[in-house]
Write an enzyme that holds these catalytic residues in place. Structure first.
Site, PDB file in Angstrom:
ATOM      1  N   ASN A  83       1.781  14.675 -31.510  1.00 39.35           N
ATOM      2  CA  ASN A  83       1.594  13.816 -30.177  1.00 39.35           C
ATOM      3  C   ASN A  83       2.333  14.430 -28.624  1.00 39.35           C
ATOM      4  OD1 ASN A  83       2.007  11.148 -28.203  1.00 39.35           O
ATOM      5  ND2 ASN A  83       4.013  11.440 -29.407  1.00 39.35           N
ATOM      6  N   TYR A 148       0.126  23.403 -18.326  1.00 36.59           N
ATOM      7  CA  TYR A 148       0.091  22.125 -19.468  1.00 36.59           C
ATOM      8  C   TYR A 148      -1.570  21.903 -19.520  1.00 36.59           C
ATOM      9  CZ  TYR A 148       0.697  16.652 -20.087  1.00 36.59           C
ATOM     10  OH  TYR A 148       0.260  15.557 -21.023  1.00 36.59           O
ATOM     11  N   ALA A 150      -3.923  24.288 -19.587  1.00 37.24           N
ATOM     12  CA  ALA A 150      -4.457  24.877 -20.084  1.00 37.24           C
ATOM     13  C   ALA A 150      -4.003  24.925 -22.353  1.00 37.24           C
ATOM     14  CB  ALA A 150      -3.154  26.282 -20.295  1.00 37.24           C
TER      15      ALA A 150
HETATM   16  P1  NAP Z   1       7.308  11.045 -23.602  1.00 40.70           P
HETATM   17  O1  NAP Z   1       7.068   9.335 -22.677  1.00 40.70           O
HETATM   18  O2  NAP Z   1       7.370  11.990 -22.702  1.00 40.70           O
HETATM   19  O3  NAP Z   1       8.093  11.448 -24.837  1.00 40.70           O
HETATM   20  C1  NAP Z   1       7.652  12.653 -25.714  1.00 40.70           C
HETATM   21  C2  NAP Z   1       7.581  13.084 -26.953  1.00 40.70           C
HETATM   22  O4  NAP Z   1       7.729  14.130 -27.512  1.00 40.70           O
HETATM   23  C3  NAP Z   1       9.560  11.845 -27.057  1.00 40.70           C
HETATM   24  O5  NAP Z   1       9.449  11.508 -28.766  1.00 40.70           O
HETATM   25  C4  NAP Z   1      10.480  13.528 -27.435  1.00 40.70           C
HETATM   26  O6  NAP Z   1      11.408  13.583 -28.455  1.00 40.70           O
HETATM   27  C5  NAP Z   1       9.310  14.685 -27.524  1.00 40.70           C
HETATM   28  N1  NAP Z   1       9.459  16.136 -27.695  1.00 40.70           N
HETATM   29  C6  NAP Z   1       9.973  16.779 -26.740  1.00 40.70           C
HETATM   30  N2  NAP Z   1       9.872  17.907 -26.095  1.00 40.70           N
HETATM   31  C7  NAP Z   1       9.407  17.886 -27.607  1.00 40.70           C
HETATM   32  C8  NAP Z   1       9.867  20.058 -28.484  1.00 40.70           C
HETATM   33  N3  NAP Z   1       9.865  20.453 -28.074  1.00 40.70           N
HETATM   34  N4  NAP Z   1       8.937  20.041 -29.923  1.00 40.70           N
HETATM   35  C9  NAP Z   1       8.466  18.441 -30.929  1.00 40.70           C
HETATM   36  N5  NAP Z   1       9.121  16.994 -29.921  1.00 40.70           N
HETATM   37  C10 NAP Z   1       9.738  17.019 -28.206  1.00 40.70           C
HETATM   38  O7  NAP Z   1       5.785  11.659 -23.311  1.00 40.70           O
HETATM   39  P2  NAP Z   1       4.415  10.460 -23.601  1.00 40.70           P
HETATM   40  O8  NAP Z   1       4.186  10.497 -22.121  1.00 40.70           O
HETATM   41  O9  NAP Z   1       4.716   9.164 -24.330  1.00 40.70           O
HETATM   42  O10 NAP Z   1       2.954  12.094 -24.213  1.00 40.70           O
HETATM   43  C11 NAP Z   1       2.775  12.303 -25.152  1.00 40.70           C
HETATM   44  C12 NAP Z   1       1.946  13.195 -25.955  1.00 40.70           C
HETATM   45  O11 NAP Z   1       0.394  12.218 -24.822  1.00 40.70           O
HETATM   46  C13 NAP Z   1       2.214  14.385 -24.661  1.00 40.70           C
HETATM   47  O12 NAP Z   1       1.370  15.201 -25.789  1.00 40.70           O
HETATM   48  C14 NAP Z   1       1.232  14.186 -23.362  1.00 40.70           C
HETATM   49  O13 NAP Z   1       0.929  15.558 -22.722  1.00 40.70           O
HETATM   50  C15 NAP Z   1       0.226  13.009 -23.771  1.00 40.70           C
HETATM   51  N6  NAP Z   1      -0.156  12.163 -22.503  1.00 40.70           N
HETATM   52  C16 NAP Z   1       0.856  11.325 -22.055  1.00 40.70           C
HETATM   53  C17 NAP Z   1       0.193  11.057 -20.932  1.00 40.70           C
HETATM   54  C18 NAP Z   1       1.217   9.885 -20.552  1.00 40.70           C
HETATM   55  O14 NAP Z   1       0.609   9.499 -18.672  1.00 40.70           O
HETATM   56  N7  NAP Z   1       2.436   9.316 -20.584  1.00 40.70           N
HETATM   57  C19 NAP Z   1      -0.690  11.087 -20.535  1.00 40.70           C
HETATM   58  C20 NAP Z   1      -2.248  11.948 -21.020  1.00 40.70           C
HETATM   59  C21 NAP Z   1      -1.224  12.770 -22.290  1.00 40.70           C
HETATM   60  P3  NAP Z   1      12.136  13.413 -28.164  1.00 40.70           P
HETATM   61  O15 NAP Z   1      12.720  11.464 -27.468  1.00 40.70           O
HETATM   62  O16 NAP Z   1      13.322  13.532 -28.546  1.00 40.70           O
HETATM   63  O17 NAP Z   1      13.053  13.641 -26.533  1.00 40.70           O
END
Ligand code: NAP
Length: 241
Positions: A83, A148, A150
């Site tokens: 994730n 992102y 890519a």
């Molecule tokens: P988020 O709220 O920004 O949380 C990111 C998570 O990833 C946090 O637990 C963070 O840990 C961890 N993280 C950050 N950098 C990292 C690294 N270098 N190595 C390992 N873990 C890391 O993200 P989210 O919005 O829930 O997104 C989760 C996934 O869904 C991602 O892959 C994102 O691309 C995808 N996504 C999200 C959306 C959206 O609208 N939110 C849409 C499409 C896809 P810390 O708390 O320690 O920083």
């Protein structure tokens, strides 16, 4: 005995919702954060039903330390939810090599290295579920996100190829491509960007982390055993590719 599921980036957002949903479904959940404090907070939140670990997917030594600690502490996990993901947006003309590399390393290279370390355990158990969280941007594209897009498009190709490799072992590999989900990632957009975003979504709302988590739960289940190599969109109709 409860199967162990691993969820990367489980300290907040979509990852935390996935962890909570999988605990509710009866799994023991290992969740990762990038800091000790985040890992500790995750352990406390899981109240004995899971444990937090530190993981930085952009750093091979952190991946190695995590997988070594995991092997020492738990049975081989049968569910892996890749994730965690980051953005470092910039127009391609201005994008610095460091911005490109950070996103490709974390969102794609790190996922490969981590996933590879779980395959043997799943093969031995003759069961596994690997679920990769992609993004609508991997298919639709988005200005300012060449790195992102890519990485996520690469993740979907990875999903198909690995799905073909592991299908005969009763291990499925699928991706979920969310649209705009209400998390820190979307909170970071300006009010103007948020209004424009909502205008483009036929469902006229953001998705909720729990809606993504419900799909992860289904793909983790026995019932989903004949689905592999797929990328399933969950985007309120934003992109029907
Ligand atoms: P988020 O709220 O920004 O949380 C990111 C998570 O990833 C946090 O637990 C963070 O840990 C961890 N993280 C950050 N950098 C990292 C690294 N270098 N190595 C390992 N873990 C890391 O993200 P989210 O919005 O829930 O997104 C989760 C996934 O869904 C991602 O892959 C994102 O691309 C995808 N996504 C999200 C959306 C959206 O609208 N939110 C849409 C499409 C896809 P810390 O708390 O320690 O920083």
């Amino acid at each position: 005995m409860r199967a162990t599921a691993v969820v990367t980036g489980a300290s907040r957002g979509i990852g935390l919702a996935i962890a909570e949903t999988l605990v509710h479904a009866g799994y023991y959940v290992v969740g990762t954060a990038t800091t000790e404090a985040g890992a500790e907070q995750f352990s406390q939140r899981m109240a004995g039903q899971g444990q937090g670990y530190v993981l930085n997917l952009g750093d091979q030594s952190s991946i190695d330390a995590f997988t070594t600690a995991l092997k020492a502490d738990h049975d081989a996990p049968l569910i892996l939810v890749n994730n965690a993901g980051i953005t470092q947006d910039n127009l391609a003309m201005r994008m610095k090599p460091a911005e490109w590399n950070a996103v490709i390393n974390t969102n794609l290279n790190g996922v490969f290295h981590l996933t590879q370390s779980f395959m043997r355990g799943m093969m031995k158990a003759k069961f596994g579920r690997i679920i990769n969280i992609s993004s609508v941007v991997g298919r639709m594209g988005n200005p300012g996100q060449v790195n992102y897009a890519a990485a996520k498009a690469g993740l979907e190709g990875f999903t198909r190829a690995l799905g073909a490799e592991l299908a005969s072992r009763n291990i499925t590999v699928n991706a979920i491509a969310p649209g705009f989900i209400a998390t820190d990632m979307t909170d970071a957009l300006s009010p103007d960007q948020q209004t424009k975003m909502l205008e483009r979504i036929p469902a006229a709302r953001l998705g909720q982390p729990k809606e993504v988590a419900a799909l992860v739960q289904f793909l983790s289940s026995d019932a989903a055993g004949y689905i592999t190599g797929e990328t399933i969109a969950i985007n309120g109709g934003l992109y029907m590719g």
